[in-house]
Motif scaffolding. Sequence first.
Motif, short mmCIF file in Angstrom:
data_model
loop_
_atom_site.label_atom_id
_atom_site.label_comp_id
_atom_site.label_asym_id
_atom_site.label_seq_id
_atom_site.Cartn_x
_atom_site.Cartn_y
_atom_site.Cartn_z
N GLY A 162 54.28 25.59 58.93
CA GLY A 162 53.73 26.87 59.39
C GLY A 162 54.15 28.11 58.62
N ALA A 219 46.57 24.58 64.65
CA ALA A 219 46.84 23.90 65.92
C ALA A 219 47.98 22.89 65.75
CB ALA A 219 45.58 23.23 66.44
N PHE A 250 51.32 24.54 65.80
CA PHE A 250 51.71 24.98 67.15
C PHE A 250 52.19 23.82 68.01
CE2 PHE A 250 51.11 29.32 68.56
CZ PHE A 250 50.56 29.91 67.45
N ILE A 251 51.44 22.74 68.06
CA ILE A 251 51.85 21.68 68.99
C ILE A 251 53.09 20.96 68.48
CG2 ILE A 251 49.56 21.43 70.04
CD1 ILE A 251 49.08 18.96 68.39
N LEU A 309 52.77 14.09 70.63
CA LEU A 309 51.84 15.01 69.99
C LEU A 309 50.40 14.55 70.12
CD1 LEU A 309 53.51 16.09 66.65
CD2 LEU A 309 53.08 17.45 68.69
N LYS A 350 60.43 21.94 70.62
CA LYS A 350 61.20 22.84 71.48
C LYS A 350 61.32 22.28 72.90
CE LYS A 350 61.32 26.90 68.84
NZ LYS A 350 60.33 27.24 67.81
N MET A 351 60.24 21.68 73.40
CA MET A 351 60.33 21.08 74.75
C MET A 351 61.36 19.96 74.75
SD MET A 351 58.47 22.53 77.11
CE MET A 351 58.44 24.23 76.51
N ASP A 411 55.59 22.39 66.86
CA ASP A 411 56.70 23.28 67.17
C ASP A 411 56.99 23.25 68.67
OD1 ASP A 411 58.64 25.15 66.75
OD2 ASP A 411 57.29 26.82 66.38
N LEU A 412 55.94 23.32 69.49
CA LEU A 412 56.14 23.31 70.94
C LEU A 412 56.80 22.01 71.40
CD1 LEU A 412 55.70 24.53 73.77
CD2 LEU A 412 53.41 23.55 73.76
N ASP A 413 56.33 20.88 70.85
CA ASP A 413 56.89 19.59 71.26
C ASP A 413 58.37 19.50 70.89
OD1 ASP A 413 55.92 16.97 72.45
OD2 ASP A 413 57.02 16.24 70.70
#
Lengths: 331, 331, 331, 331, 331, 331
Positions: free
Chosen positions: C259, C276, C279-280, C173, C286-287, C282-284
């Motif tokens: 969130g 922000a 978002f990051i 992150l 999921k990746m 959640d994205l991390d």
Amino acid sequence: MKDIYIADLASFEEGKLFDGFFLVLAKQQRTTKTNKPYLNLMLGDKTGQLEARVWEPGDPRIAKAFDRGDVVKVRGCASRFDDRLQLKVDQLRLALPLEVDKSDLLPATSFDVAVLWSQLLATVESLANPDLKRLLDAILSEEAIASAFREAPAARGLHHAWLGGLLEHVVSLLGMAERVAAHYPLLDRDLLITGVILHDIGKIRELSWAIGFEYTIEGILLGHIQMGVDLVEKTIATLPGFPDHLRTLVLHLILSHHGKLEFGSPKLPMIPEALALNFIDDLDAKMMAVTTEFEKSIREGKGPDELTGKVWSLDNRQLLNTKRWLGEDRE
Amino acid sequence: MKDIYIADLASFEEGKLFDGFFLVLAKQQRTTKTNKPYLNLMLGDKTGQLEARVWEPGDPRIAKAFDRGDVVKVRGCASRFDDRLQLKVDQLRLALPLEVDKSDLLPATSFDVAVLWSQLLATVESLANPDLKRLLDAILSEEAIASAFREAPAARGLHHAWLGGLLEHVVSLLGMAERVAAHYPLLDRDLLITGVILHDIGKIRELSWAIGFEYTIEGILLGHIQMGVDLVEKTIATLPGFPDHLRTLVLHLILSHHGKLEFGSPKLPMIPEALALNFIDDLDAKMMAVTTEFEKSIREGKGPDELTGKVWSLDNRQLLNTKRWLGEDRE
Amino acid sequence: MKDIYIADLASFEEGKLFDGFFLVLAKQQRTTKTNKPYLNLMLGDKTGQLEARVWEPGDPRIAKAFDRGDVVKVRGCASRFDDRLQLKVDQLRLALPLEVDKSDLLPATSFDVAVLWSQLLATVESLANPDLKRLLDAILSEEAIASAFREAPAARGLHHAWLGGLLEHVVSLLGMAERVAAHYPLLDRDLLITGVILHDIGKIRELSWAIGFEYTIEGILLGHIQMGVDLVEKTIATLPGFPDHLRTLVLHLILSHHGKLEFGSPKLPMIPEALALNFIDDLDAKMMAVTTEFEKSIREGKGPDELTGKVWSLDNRQLLNTKRWLGEDRE
Amino acid sequence: MKDIYIADLASFEEGKLFDGFFLVLAKQQRTTKTNKPYLNLMLGDKTGQLEARVWEPGDPRIAKAFDRGDVVKVRGCASRFDDRLQLKVDQLRLALPLEVDKSDLLPATSFDVAVLWSQLLATVESLANPDLKRLLDAILSEEAIASAFREAPAARGLHHAWLGGLLEHVVSLLGMAERVAAHYPLLDRDLLITGVILHDIGKIRELSWAIGFEYTIEGILLGHIQMGVDLVEKTIATLPGFPDHLRTLVLHLILSHHGKLEFGSPKLPMIPEALALNFIDDLDAKMMAVTTEFEKSIREGKGPDELTGKVWSLDNRQLLNTKRWLGEDRE
Amino acid sequence: MKDIYIADLASFEEGKLFDGFFLVLAKQQRTTKTNKPYLNLMLGDKTGQLEARVWEPGDPRIAKAFDRGDVVKVRGCASRFDDRLQLKVDQLRLALPLEVDKSDLLPATSFDVAVLWSQLLATVESLANPDLKRLLDAILSEEAIASAFREAPAARGLHHAWLGGLLEHVVSLLGMAERVAAHYPLLDRDLLITGVILHDIGKIRELSWAIGFEYTIEGILLGHIQMGVDLVEKTIATLPGFPDHLRTLVLHLILSHHGKLEFGSPKLPMIPEALALNFIDDLDAKMMAVTTEFEKSIREGKGPDELTGKVWSLDNRQLLNTKRWLGEDRE
Amino acid sequence: MKDIYIADLASFEEGKLFDGFFLVLAKQQRTTKTNKPYLNLMLGDKTGQLEARVWEPGDPRIAKAFDRGDVVKVRGCASRFDDRLQLKVDQLRLALPLEVDKSDLLPATSFDVAVLWSQLLATVESLANPDLKRLLDAILSEEAIASAFREAPAARGLHHAWLGGLLEHVVSLLGMAERVAAHYPLLDRDLLITGVILHDIGKIRELSWAIGFEYTIEGILLGHIQMGVDLVEKTIATLPGFPDHLRTLVLHLILSHHGKLEFGSPKLPMIPEALALNFIDDLDAKMMAVTTEFEKSIREGKGPDELTGKVWSLDNRQLLNTKRWLGEDRE
């Protein structure tokens, strides 16, 4: 001395002049369609708030130097426009220091705060669990907290909120907590009582009530649940030997008292006392909302066969006043 | 006489033979992987139900002629398979008429039904409103209704349901109704009491409890809310001069008691008594669910530091038994 | 020394004997259909976990005195039953103190923890805001916290969780935070960095990872958001002159990082950095979930034309491995 | 005799005087900004309703003694204010008994009620099932019910509701029911027909339509589903030997016809006829809504390339009039 | 020739040997608890599918070289295990080319496909709109499309899906479309007919039905709505002078036919024909589901008083077969 | 030349006359309460839009022949009514062809479009995958597409939308795409870049921006997702040998970029690049919304301690401007 209240104005004849003292909650410069400047005010006292218009702001009988937060003496009359009541202001000056009792200017509980407070303290006194008693004593004996607790409203909205509202709500809940704990032996009475007293204590920091009722910025960003938990955590840190399990349970009661994640509780109730606290808190709020709506309907002159307006806190439901409809109020 | 109960078997040594009387709740022919036929039974008594296997259905000590609904005497032993308890049956015969007391065979309330019933009648006696009293008298004095009311479970699921469960639930609610009505003067006590007594009365037709607990087809298609409303409508039709307004309010209490459309109430609570009824009904069901879960955890040997299993009626939440958890810190 | 890992066993021939060291994650007594007792174990090492059966617990080559949390040496073979892999255990004894390296027994990050840690500290060193730097220094220099931070998993589920998982997630992150802060000048880089480092710090108390990964009772009742906020609140209380506004913002970042209210955040993100961070984070997550699923598909022998299984953390979606499907892995 | 209708006024030149007869739907005293009293009226006739202003209520040409529910003769002109049409009233008197035909004053179906009613009776006559025929005969031959059925609107909202609307809707549904039953042999035609005729019959008690369209208090507290079920239950009770199964199915059709719990049906459709009834009821309501919207767009002068306004009953969707857009109306 | 079908096996005596031809839908190697290898097969024919076990895969009477997609001749017997039917296979060999008719191996419509197809073509022939007719002719006259349209199932699930299912569904819808268009003059009949024929045409590419029914990868990533729109877009591109408005409306019908965004339609129905198409499509699917469930209940030996199992496509509702319950099937 | 902009008017003294050029976005005839006709206009320029009133439409200094879409020169003054700003127009004439630069009349990106465009082309140039490059080249080199791409807004709402908005959004996303692809090796950079460039390309047909920003009818019925997919499908059809797999993936990126069915994506993201595209698209839109809100708050004179208004695109959340609150803007 204040003898005309906003709630009385609804029944005033249009155009009849009167004098009254009010708190200025908002003040704005505006212009009519024909480009004439006027003042738009929101005036309040303990019975409500009302929009007021100063059509001649340049008139020498209208004070120049007044602002939001000031108390003013006003001469004017009621008028109705598109079914909304409004105040037409002819004269306006700042009130003198001793002309008005502050307690007349913000809505306040109809109960005697001293009596409510002593009921609260007596309940604390009655606890059998020494640690919970220690914790509540430590919090309530801190003067800054105690005085805020006696003053704070329970919510921001003017209609469901008043000075002392938090204390009034908590003392009503204490009554229900005793009854529920007596009915369900499953429940630890002292823990439930502690939850009742502390569940909304963060509101003394989430809200400000100096002029009208507002959220603080910190209150908006953190919320009263977190603010209450923090106050309790820091108090416990000063109590040597406070049991860890008990600390966890007290904090859990505060964290979970809204009952659902989507209502802002980060945890669901997972102990019987938390379940019960969520129920009686919700029921008490709804009974208060219903009472307020019924009083409002009577004030607005609605008949026993008419439903209330749509109640926001009850999914915009309309309500029927059972007792009036059954005719008890009719003879 | 019955002296071995299903709840006791959990603590039995595997393989130790015993004799017991049980009700046959289900019976199926099955085959092992190696194509050997066996019987799969569901046996029940008042403490629960248990799967049982007859591995040698052809054995002369296994009765041929028994079916769902029969009471049987069984010799066998407990066994555990993949953590589930099972009964291995070596001998099985039909029970003789006087060998077993029927009340031992279905789960039943732990309260004395006669006492609960007289509490209910005493409450009806105490009503000040003569029409509501007339209505309740008319319903409860009809013997078919009264005896069904004393027997009916409050729900189908075996774990939260037992003979007399409906009456037990209603009498507990009466206690809460008195307390809530005393706390909130807004509430019409007699109307709330009437709502409590009648809200689930349709369950005496929605459910059948002769062998296990089932929904009737009519119950599935119409539901206990409609069935209760119909019973009350038809009783009122026999009471000359029953006030129209009162009739509407009583029916509204039944129609709205689930509190939300998505829970099967066709109307939301719109009078204070309906709001209160929905709350105390929901709270009582949850307190019962919590008590049952805590008892189950203790029966299953869980320690004070362990949460219960996921509780379906509480959104699959797990619960902590406050008193046990605090008790470790106390001694 | 450990040379056989659970992940390897999937490709083992059935019945081929091997010796291996494992951690006992669970142990239960059970009985076969024919009433024979056996042991059901859950064995784990850093590559996964596997059910094991001891069909002859009375065999002298099976140790009597072992329990959950012990490390054991096992001789046995792989078997497949209803498509599930299982271990059949013939011999089992306690491992000697020096026979196994602890780090082989729980899944752990594939990164070098010392390197990750120094990346974290270097980022703290780079902060321009002296107060935020002071705060992070105070927290990370406390040895109990620092060592827990280096060890803690990021979640409980075995598949997405491993020792050092929290640190690995935070360092990933940090990389994204730098990139996002560089792209959007709106963002206060130091505040975002601080949010990244502290958002999940409560997990070092919410989870335990001594034997497998579990929630603590306190963790279940309070949650890592509250536990992290408390840790930060108490640290700030020790830092004289820490600005009030900054304190509120840091706490808001932790409180709002999920969130949505229904994901357990009591507050929605209301500042750009909180948006922000959500978002990051959640994205991390999921990746990482996607990467894990693709690796699992390859391990299970799925072809490039086959979708993964349903991924729980992505609404049970199935995923397609773009690069394999486009053929980069085919030649 | 009435020759000016509200729907015509939209195209009237502003300021052009006319005379017309209207029903007074509401009457309120109000004040202008400059404190001048005026009357605000809601006037209606069968083509719609319109706000009207009497700026000089003291004018001798304005009757003093008129109220909500009266029919009045008005002289005035149309005016537009902020895009809303309004009536400016110069003269107003009570209408004489024979000056106006009552059927001109409330919106009413454009069909011949006698024809619709005979279509309904012919369909009942055609039923093969003698019990269902008996039931429908019993209900429809009761004069109070029959005349209410011929008059009742299908809903309250003025725009989608008119006298005879219930009957018009039911007869349209009968047509669809015949078609669907002919297409799907699965369906019992007589049962479906019965469901169509009875599904909304409670509306004759839920609504009042003497002056405008309103809910009765009983209607609000009980709802038309319960009121219809009660009417049918009580009728069946008078029919000796009416089959129990058939009774249950007819009641189920009424209870479930909204199709979802959240739409106020306490039961979901569980028989094929109930599924079909829910579909055709919903489709017919939507086709009516679409037709009404298209007519309104044309009346408002929208072109073939313009969408309708947002349609509340279709999730605020906007609609395109296919036939106009394809140009059939253009030449 | 095939004379034993899977649907017949439910009523077979356990252990009775028979010979039959089946399609191999899946084949897996497995091991018993005692480490013995066996084969687990999924066998299918047009009446259903069934799990089968080959306990002695080494037996010379069991073919070695067969795989998913092959047709085999099997000798074995039915067995029931935990209430599930299974096939025990003693002998197995590949079927010879002429031994089985392919149409016996996958479930197929019970209608005559040639008749359905000519009904479809006749409807196209009847269209008055020359452009829509041109479009449908162009699509249906392309042989690859036409033959796929005649073969494709309407869905993947084996129970609600069969060869020719798409065509059967479309022809049933054509019947309903004619009836609805005749009832509501608002509707453009030709446009509705075109929507019916094209709404699911993308399924001929979304699904594959060579061996069992599967989604293609392209189908999973793009969906039949997009695939159908693309096919129509590209066909229209070949038709000179096709009106733009008509093109938009046809595409809108396909895009919106699921009726809700959350059901995968990127647009809500905004024209009357799209609203109607969504309704009749949904109703037809539900009537088919109900019919299938009722047939299944009868096949499983359920009585007229028993509800069906929970129907997934109807929110897990259980259904009652009206006609059987009313006794029409009883005598 | 234009030197007075709408955004400037908020700070103008009421009544002070000025001259300015504006685009007429709407024009309506209306009447005052006293029946006087007036004109209600919506005037716009690149900084916003404003309601204007012509109280004397008959004045010879007011042009008769002007309409929606015309550019006019206006003399008038600002006025405030009920807190809304309005323009009072005294004189109005059509602007001469060279008096105003068109780019001053609609809101437009503050970036240099030529620079943005060359950044976009440079990114395409950098792709390693020859097929994706071929596809993008084919699309972007078509002049009609390229010029629309440079002009199109990203959305309709005037406040978040401006000429060049689409390109500005895409170029910002390209920056984020590079950063995310560099951080997560899992991602195919070229595919992600392609998704970024094409995801909203349908907006060049969904929207029109000649006079204000509107949806086309085709845009409303089909949507930009379908319109973008169609454009890509048809371009690919012209590229011989374009790989099928790649085509499916590119289309899937467009179809799924809204991330949820209920946001209008008919497919959920099922490949890593689609997941990432959905995240950065959503984050970029939110960062833009936050920036716009902060600018608006400053323009409206809000202090650093005040929250923004409720932001519709962020669930009506209010936001705090971190940097201002921390005081960076205060000195």
